[in-house]
Enzyme design. Structure first.
Site, short mmCIF file in Angstrom:
data_model
loop_
_atom_site.label_atom_id
_atom_site.label_comp_id
_atom_site.label_asym_id
_atom_site.label_seq_id
_atom_site.Cartn_x
_atom_site.Cartn_y
_atom_site.Cartn_z
N HIS A 1 -7.39 9.80 -2.08
CA HIS A 1 -6.67 9.83 -0.81
C HIS A 1 -7.37 10.72 0.22
O HIS A 1 -7.49 10.35 1.38
CB HIS A 1 -5.24 10.33 -1.05
CG HIS A 1 -4.28 9.99 0.03
ND1 HIS A 1 -2.92 10.00 -0.15
CD2 HIS A 1 -4.46 9.63 1.32
CE1 HIS A 1 -2.30 9.66 0.98
NE2 HIS A 1 -3.23 9.44 1.90
N TYR B 1 3.08 9.73 -0.68
CA TYR B 1 4.13 9.10 0.13
C TYR B 1 5.50 9.29 -0.52
O TYR B 1 6.52 9.01 0.12
CB TYR B 1 3.88 7.59 0.28
CG TYR B 1 2.63 7.21 1.03
CD1 TYR B 1 1.81 8.15 1.64
CD2 TYR B 1 2.26 5.87 1.13
CE1 TYR B 1 0.65 7.76 2.31
CE2 TYR B 1 1.11 5.48 1.81
CZ TYR B 1 0.31 6.44 2.38
OH TYR B 1 -0.83 6.04 3.04
N LYS C 1 -2.74 5.90 -4.33
CA LYS C 1 -3.78 6.88 -4.04
C LYS C 1 -3.51 8.18 -4.76
O LYS C 1 -2.36 8.60 -4.91
CB LYS C 1 -3.86 7.14 -2.53
CG LYS C 1 -3.93 5.88 -1.69
CD LYS C 1 -3.90 6.18 -0.20
CE LYS C 1 -3.67 4.92 0.61
NZ LYS C 1 -2.27 4.47 0.59
N ASP D 1 0.83 -1.20 0.00
CA ASP D 1 0.00 0.00 0.00
C ASP D 1 0.87 1.25 0.00
O ASP D 1 1.59 1.51 0.95
CB ASP D 1 -0.90 -0.01 1.24
CG ASP D 1 -1.83 1.20 1.29
OD1 ASP D 1 -2.98 1.07 0.84
OD2 ASP D 1 -1.40 2.27 1.77
#
Length: 283
Positions: free
Chosen positions: A107, A49, A74, A44
């Site tokens: 997200h 990120y 996301k 994930d």
């Protein structure tokens, strides 16, 4: 690894390896490789990120067939709206180095969510995305947007642990057979949670650690869990959850710990703007 069938027929491994706050400087690459070696088959990540490239490279270098690895990413807030979302999806595919993404999520559920979802529905029909879902949707936000969706979300990824059990939200999601994915399933290292006597006592009984008891509870509640760790032994132990089962009485004792409060309130004023200002995703 047990899997769960989503409402669109896709099978998702019940445990995923999360890489939130794992730097994309090679660290995420090494941690994903370790996770895959340990037996994880669900990774994930997210555009925000900043480690999609590391994740994709680790998958390619793992020697494991692509179809056997479930990848989630996301879309970030800056890419909301129909045209922007199409570009954001293609950027994630490019950075991951993949032909398709198994699960793609909105997200943060703010701004032009409806047109963003239309772009994701289209990408799903084109085969770029196998499943689509949302993240951080509260009951209020869910009722604002989801009734307008043609394709219902496969998952809603939200904060979930024994101190914050999301009962109202889960009842709402259940109507469309939408699965809950748990971020902060261990309370982001919350010492009060991890040292609670309920978990320490059960850990002693089952010869496990408190984190394993917590994750087992969440799995038995039907959640998909995404524990994150950069500790190799913990990465391995977080998978070791299937040789015991909590009793109905033990499950009830854990349900009684619900405080109905989490660390993040998506309904709070100013959250959307603060998040939008937090990150800028570059091509």
């Amino acid at each position: 690894m047990p899997s769960i069938t989503l409402n669109d027929g896709t099978k998702i491994p019940a445990i995923g390896f999360g890489v939130f706050m794992v730097p994309g400087d090679g660290t995420a690459y090494e941690m994903v490789k370790e996770a895959l070696r340990a037996g994880y088959r669900h990774i994930d990540t997210a555009a925000a990120y900043f480690n999609e490239e590391d994740v994709g490279k680790a998958i390619r270098d793992s020697g494991i067939d692509r179809k056997d690895i479930f990848v989630t990413s996301k879309l970030w807030l800056q890419d909301h709206g129909y045209e922007n979302a199409k570009k954001g999806i293609d950027r994630s595919l490019r950075k991951l180095g993949l032909d398709y993404i198994d699960l793609y999520l909105i997200h943060q559920p703010y701004g032009d969510v409806i047109e963003t979802w239309h772009a994701m529905e289209e990408a799903k029909k084109e085969g770029k995305l196998r499943s689509i879902g949302v993240s951080n949707m509260t009951p209020k936000i869910w009722n604002q947007f989801v009734p307008q969706f043609e394709i219902k979300p496969a998952v809603n990824q939200v904060e979930f642990n024994p101190f914050f059990q999301q009962r109202e939200l889960r009842a709402l999601m259940e109507k469309d057979n939408v699965r809950l994915e748990a971020w902060y399933p261990l309370g982001h290292g919350n010492k009060d949670l991890l040292t609670h006597p309920v978990f320490e006592n059960l850990a002693q009984k089952y010869h496990k650690n408190p984190g394993q008891i917590i994750l087992r509870f969440e799995l038995q509640e039907g959640a998909i869990v995404l524990p994150k760790s950069t500790n190799i032994s913990r990465i391995q132990s977080n998978l070791n959850l299937f040789d015991f089962e909590l009793t109905a009485e033990e499950m009830q004792s854990i349900r009684a710990l619900d405080t109905k409060k989490g660390s993040h309130d998506p309904d709070a004023p100013g959250v959307a703007q603060a998040l939008l200002n937090a990150f800028k995703i570059e091509d």
